[in-house]
Write a protein that holds these residues in place. Structure first.
Motif, PDB file in Angstrom:
ATOM      1  N   TRP A 119       0.685  -1.428   0.115  1.00  0.00           N
ATOM      2  CA  TRP A 119       0.075  -0.012  -0.235  1.00  0.00           C
ATOM      3  C   TRP A 119       1.057   1.327  -0.233  1.00  0.00           C
ATOM      4  O   TRP A 119       0.691   1.901  -0.928  1.00  0.00           O
ATOM      5  CB  TRP A 119      -1.163   0.285   1.158  1.00  0.00           C
ATOM      6  CG  TRP A 119      -1.991  -0.749   0.697  1.00  0.00           C
ATOM      7  CD1 TRP A 119      -2.141  -2.387   1.248  1.00  0.00           C
ATOM      8  CD2 TRP A 119      -3.147  -0.247   0.361  1.00  0.00           C
ATOM      9  NE1 TRP A 119      -3.653  -2.254   0.806  1.00  0.00           N
ATOM     10  CE2 TRP A 119      -3.983  -2.105   0.315  1.00  0.00           C
ATOM     11  CE3 TRP A 119      -3.501   0.708  -0.714  1.00  0.00           C
ATOM     12  CZ2 TRP A 119      -5.454  -1.693  -0.671  1.00  0.00           C
ATOM     13  CZ3 TRP A 119      -4.400   0.444  -1.475  1.00  0.00           C
ATOM     14  CH2 TRP A 119      -5.780  -1.129  -1.341  1.00  0.00           C
ATOM     15  N   SER A 120       1.532   1.080   0.973  1.00  0.00           N
ATOM     16  CA  SER A 120       2.701   2.662   0.267  1.00  0.00           C
ATOM     17  C   SER A 120       3.358   2.702  -0.620  1.00  0.00           C
ATOM     18  O   SER A 120       3.413   3.984  -0.650  1.00  0.00           O
ATOM     19  CB  SER A 120       3.889   2.106   1.575  1.00  0.00           C
ATOM     20  OG  SER A 120       4.660   1.186   0.999  1.00  0.00           O
ATOM     21  N   GLU A 121       3.305   1.686  -1.364  1.00  0.00           N
ATOM     22  CA  GLU A 121       4.004   2.567  -2.496  1.00  0.00           C
ATOM     23  C   GLU A 121       2.668   2.730  -3.552  1.00  0.00           C
ATOM     24  O   GLU A 121       2.644   3.569  -4.643  1.00  0.00           O
ATOM     25  CB  GLU A 121       4.760   0.910  -3.615  1.00  0.00           C
ATOM     26  CG  GLU A 121       5.751   0.985  -2.961  1.00  0.00           C
ATOM     27  CD  GLU A 121       7.032  -0.784  -3.925  1.00  0.00           C
ATOM     28  OE1 GLU A 121       6.781  -0.635  -5.410  1.00  0.00           O
ATOM     29  OE2 GLU A 121       7.683  -1.436  -3.252  1.00  0.00           O
ATOM     30  N   ASN A 150       0.326   4.686  -2.762  1.00  0.00           N
ATOM     31  CA  ASN A 150      -0.323   5.964  -1.976  1.00  0.00           C
ATOM     32  C   ASN A 150       1.497   6.809  -2.573  1.00  0.00           C
ATOM     33  O   ASN A 150       0.672   8.105  -3.108  1.00  0.00           O
ATOM     34  CB  ASN A 150       0.079   5.651  -0.904  1.00  0.00           C
ATOM     35  CG  ASN A 150      -1.290   5.140  -0.042  1.00  0.00           C
ATOM     36  OD1 ASN A 150      -2.226   4.873  -0.741  1.00  0.00           O
ATOM     37  ND2 ASN A 150      -1.455   4.437   0.742  1.00  0.00           N
ATOM     38  N   LYS A 151       2.506   6.293  -3.014  1.00  0.00           N
ATOM     39  CA  LYS A 151       2.571   6.869  -3.673  1.00  0.00           C
ATOM     40  C   LYS A 151       2.920   7.696  -4.509  1.00  0.00           C
ATOM     41  O   LYS A 151       2.980   9.051  -5.150  1.00  0.00           O
ATOM     42  CB  LYS A 151       4.539   6.678  -3.150  1.00  0.00           C
ATOM     43  CG  LYS A 151       4.975   7.068  -2.038  1.00  0.00           C
ATOM     44  CD  LYS A 151       6.625   5.944  -1.888  1.00  0.00           C
ATOM     45  CE  LYS A 151       7.155   5.836  -0.516  1.00  0.00           C
ATOM     46  NZ  LYS A 151       8.064   5.028  -0.083  1.00  0.00           N
TER      47      LYS A 151
END
Length: 88
Positions: free
Chosen positions: A61-63, A65-66
């Motif tokens: 999810w962090s990638e 979101n970026k």
């Protein structure tokens, strides 16, 4: 009398095929046996230029979101000037 009909039919069939005139068909364009110039065609794959939508492994999810987040605003380097206290 019975022999006259087949003889007459044979004579009529022979005379109808006895002609030097070219057939009048087709009404437009060349005769079917004549060669005509056509542009050459090239091979092009059916799937050329398409995007692949095959399933892929999920990303963290962090990638994700970026990728979709708006760019971060830069932090100011100088502190803001204090109010001079003038009333307007």
């Amino acid at each position: 009398m019975h022999i006259r009909i087949p003889i007459a039919l044979a004579i009529v069939a022979t005379l109808t095929a006895w002609s030097d005139r070219a057939p009048s068909w087709p009404h437009a364009g060349p005769m079917p046996d004549e060669a005509i110039d056509v542009p050459s065609s090239t091979y092009a794959p059916v799937g050329q230029g398409t995007k692949s939508y095959r399933p892929v492994e999920p990303m963290p999810w962090s990638e994700i979101n970026k990728r979709v987040a708006p760019p971060a605003e830069p932090k100011p380097t100088q502190p803001a000037a204090p109010n001079s206290g003038e009333a307007r």
